[in-house]
Design a protein around this motif. Sequence first.
Motif, PDB file in Angstrom:
ATOM      1  N   UNK A 102       0.852  -1.159  -0.026  1.00  0.00           N
ATOM      2  CA  UNK A 102      -0.083   0.203   0.090  1.00  0.00           C
ATOM      3  C   UNK A 102       0.873   1.460   0.043  1.00  0.00           C
ATOM      4  N   UNK A 103       1.877   1.326   0.791  1.00  0.00           N
ATOM      5  CA  UNK A 103       2.749   2.372   0.974  1.00  0.00           C
ATOM      6  C   UNK A 103       3.439   2.650  -0.432  1.00  0.00           C
ATOM      7  N   UNK A 104       3.802   1.634  -1.075  1.00  0.00           N
ATOM      8  CA  UNK A 104       4.511   1.813  -2.479  1.00  0.00           C
ATOM      9  C   UNK A 104       3.547   2.167  -3.511  1.00  0.00           C
ATOM     10  N   UNK A 105       2.339   2.109  -3.489  1.00  0.00           N
ATOM     11  CA  UNK A 105       1.364   2.453  -4.440  1.00  0.00           C
ATOM     12  C   UNK A 105       1.171   4.094  -4.081  1.00  0.00           C
ATOM     13  N   UNK A 106       1.202   4.612  -2.979  1.00  0.00           N
ATOM     14  CA  UNK A 106       0.940   5.723  -2.691  1.00  0.00           C
ATOM     15  C   UNK A 106       2.362   6.686  -3.403  1.00  0.00           C
ATOM     16  N   UNK A 107       3.537   5.612  -2.862  1.00  0.00           N
ATOM     17  CA  UNK A 107       4.650   6.601  -3.350  1.00  0.00           C
ATOM     18  C   UNK A 107       4.911   6.323  -4.809  1.00  0.00           C
ATOM     19  N   UNK A 108       4.279   5.794  -5.589  1.00  0.00           N
ATOM     20  CA  UNK A 108       4.170   5.687  -7.106  1.00  0.00           C
ATOM     21  C   UNK A 108       3.316   6.835  -7.683  1.00  0.00           C
ATOM     22  N   UNK A 109       2.596   7.484  -6.768  1.00  0.00           N
ATOM     23  CA  UNK A 109       1.523   8.433  -7.225  1.00  0.00           C
ATOM     24  C   UNK A 109       0.115   7.998  -7.413  1.00  0.00           C
ATOM     25  N   UNK A 110      -0.131   6.740  -7.319  1.00  0.00           N
ATOM     26  CA  UNK A 110      -1.544   6.274  -7.343  1.00  0.00           C
ATOM     27  C   UNK A 110      -2.427   6.801  -6.164  1.00  0.00           C
ATOM     28  N   UNK A 111      -3.779   7.163  -6.663  1.00  0.00           N
ATOM     29  CA  UNK A 111      -4.684   7.632  -5.697  1.00  0.00           C
ATOM     30  C   UNK A 111      -5.203   6.555  -4.985  1.00  0.00           C
ATOM     31  N   UNK A 112      -4.875   6.317  -3.608  1.00  0.00           N
ATOM     32  CA  UNK A 112      -5.519   5.309  -2.681  1.00  0.00           C
ATOM     33  C   UNK A 112      -6.305   5.807  -1.625  1.00  0.00           C
TER      34      UNK A 112
ATOM     35  N   UNK B 280      -4.048   7.071  13.125  1.00  0.00           N
ATOM     36  CA  UNK B 280      -2.461   7.343  13.181  1.00  0.00           C
ATOM     37  C   UNK B 280      -1.736   5.950  13.818  1.00  0.00           C
ATOM     38  N   UNK B 281      -2.494   5.153  14.322  1.00  0.00           N
ATOM     39  CA  UNK B 281      -2.042   3.964  14.841  1.00  0.00           C
ATOM     40  C   UNK B 281      -2.051   2.879  13.849  1.00  0.00           C
ATOM     41  N   UNK B 282      -3.270   2.679  13.136  1.00  0.00           N
ATOM     42  CA  UNK B 282      -3.301   1.938  11.976  1.00  0.00           C
ATOM     43  C   UNK B 282      -2.551   1.997  10.715  1.00  0.00           C
ATOM     44  N   UNK B 283      -2.253   3.341  10.555  1.00  0.00           N
ATOM     45  CA  UNK B 283      -1.728   3.812   9.347  1.00  0.00           C
ATOM     46  C   UNK B 283      -0.626   4.737   9.620  1.00  0.00           C
ATOM     47  N   UNK B 284       0.299   4.371  10.534  1.00  0.00           N
ATOM     48  CA  UNK B 284       1.408   5.519  11.032  1.00  0.00           C
ATOM     49  C   UNK B 284       2.206   6.236   9.975  1.00  0.00           C
ATOM     50  N   UNK B 285       2.201   5.631   8.678  1.00  0.00           N
ATOM     51  CA  UNK B 285       3.054   6.143   7.563  1.00  0.00           C
ATOM     52  C   UNK B 285       2.093   7.047   6.756  1.00  0.00           C
ATOM     53  N   UNK B 286       1.105   7.493   7.114  1.00  0.00           N
ATOM     54  CA  UNK B 286       0.024   8.146   6.178  1.00  0.00           C
ATOM     55  C   UNK B 286      -0.443   9.493   6.713  1.00  0.00           C
TER      56      UNK B 286
ATOM     57  N   UNK C  83     -10.270  23.208   5.954  1.00  0.00           N
ATOM     58  CA  UNK C  83      -9.001  22.967   5.116  1.00  0.00           C
ATOM     59  C   UNK C  83      -8.980  21.428   4.724  1.00  0.00           C
ATOM     60  N   UNK C  84      -8.319  21.034   3.648  1.00  0.00           N
ATOM     61  CA  UNK C  84      -8.107  19.673   3.178  1.00  0.00           C
ATOM     62  C   UNK C  84      -7.736  18.663   4.134  1.00  0.00           C
ATOM     63  N   UNK C  85      -6.857  19.089   5.190  1.00  0.00           N
ATOM     64  CA  UNK C  85      -6.077  18.240   5.981  1.00  0.00           C
ATOM     65  C   UNK C  85      -7.134  17.990   7.572  1.00  0.00           C
ATOM     66  N   UNK C  86      -8.286  18.784   7.416  1.00  0.00           N
ATOM     67  CA  UNK C  86      -9.049  18.565   8.565  1.00  0.00           C
ATOM     68  C   UNK C  86      -9.997  17.102   8.231  1.00  0.00           C
TER      69      UNK C  86
ATOM     70  N   UNK D 150      -4.920   8.558   1.271  1.00  0.00           N
ATOM     71  CA  UNK D 150      -3.525   8.332   1.740  1.00  0.00           C
ATOM     72  C   UNK D 150      -2.385   9.297   0.972  1.00  0.00           C
ATOM     73  N   UNK D 151      -1.655   9.867   1.911  1.00  0.00           N
ATOM     74  CA  UNK D 151      -0.166  10.787   1.444  1.00  0.00           C
ATOM     75  C   UNK D 151       0.743  10.266   2.414  1.00  0.00           C
ATOM     76  N   UNK D 152       1.906  10.266   1.955  1.00  0.00           N
ATOM     77  CA  UNK D 152       3.060   9.559   2.858  1.00  0.00           C
ATOM     78  C   UNK D 152       3.515  10.677   3.911  1.00  0.00           C
ATOM     79  N   UNK D 153       3.703  10.537   4.765  1.00  0.00           N
ATOM     80  CA  UNK D 153       4.403  11.381   6.013  1.00  0.00           C
ATOM     81  C   UNK D 153       5.788  10.992   5.934  1.00  0.00           C
ATOM     82  N   UNK D 154       6.472  11.604   7.023  1.00  0.00           N
ATOM     83  CA  UNK D 154       7.831  11.137   7.263  1.00  0.00           C
ATOM     84  C   UNK D 154       8.367   9.659   7.255  1.00  0.00           C
ATOM     85  N   UNK D 155       7.495   9.305   8.066  1.00  0.00           N
ATOM     86  CA  UNK D 155       7.613   7.640   8.480  1.00  0.00           C
ATOM     87  C   UNK D 155       7.484   6.948   7.230  1.00  0.00           C
TER      88      UNK D 155
END
Length: 315
Positions: A161-171, A217-223, A267-270, A288-293
């Motif tokens: 899933x993380x790699x799909x987001x990194x590739x620019x796919x809309x997940x 944030x616990x279930x998807x800590x990378x997003x 705002x979009x992040x709310x 989903x968008x990638x955060x630093x993790x």
Amino acid sequence: MTQFNNIDRIGINKVESIILSAFGWIPRTILQSDVGIDMEVEIVDNKKATGQLFVLQIKTGESYFDEEKGDCIIYRGDINHYNYWTNHSLPVFIVLCNPYTDIVIFEQIINENCELLSKGFKISIPKTNILDSSNIDKFSTIKNESSYNKRLQRLIIQKELINKVKEGRRIMIEIEDWCNKLGYGMSSKIFEIDENDDEIEISNSESNSIGYIEQLALIYPWSEFIVDDDFYYDDEYDSFMENYGIWDPEDKCYVGARENFRDVRPPANEIRPVNTGGGEINLYRLEFTLNEIGESFIHLDKYLDESIQLKLRLR
């Protein structure tokens, strides 16, 4: 990619129902998998996700119960799956489901439980290992992982899933939360929006856990999640006009507004819901968008997976 037929779907639904109702845990069905994993399960404690995970390979059909030895059913598999399952970062259980008798049995796939053969392996599954609440303690061995390992395992199981987001796919993840009815929980699905704007479902789950949105944030800590702007636009614009619109009673329509929609829109992040179902359901649709993790994990995984050596830079 795994394609479920009707018999497969019966088994998946049966196991999902047992995990949800008898165990009270969170089953996440994996609809796109090339590696022989059908479901990820997260243990819940006091209706809160714990980060303790295991995965299931579900085999459905009367024929899987044909070979018996003593008090066990014998399952035979190929060596590629054996190698993948026994080296998996999460505990793997094989589940056999007989759709005609409703019998569902299981066993953990570990070296000690398996016998290697010339062209594969076999595992003995006790008939007493019925997938129900009486055998919930048989999953207790997975509860002793350190917090460090549990966090790392979560990232590994969600790597695709993380790699799909990194590739620019809309997940996207869409969550239905029954907010005003006792006994109802939530359901969610993860899907990809392709170039034709079609939705390709990746996984789905149901849960009786509470505070699911707060646990993202616990279930998807990378997003880092943002709302799906197109999905929210119409609902929020209608609400905006109800509050700020200038109504023309003669033409029976709005002829303007006292405020600018963009100025009062969240705002979009709310993270916020759209209320549906007569006020009974809070519906969230988030991207989903990638955060630093997430970004850091991709680099770390590439290093570990491909054995890329770090080069010392000399001046």
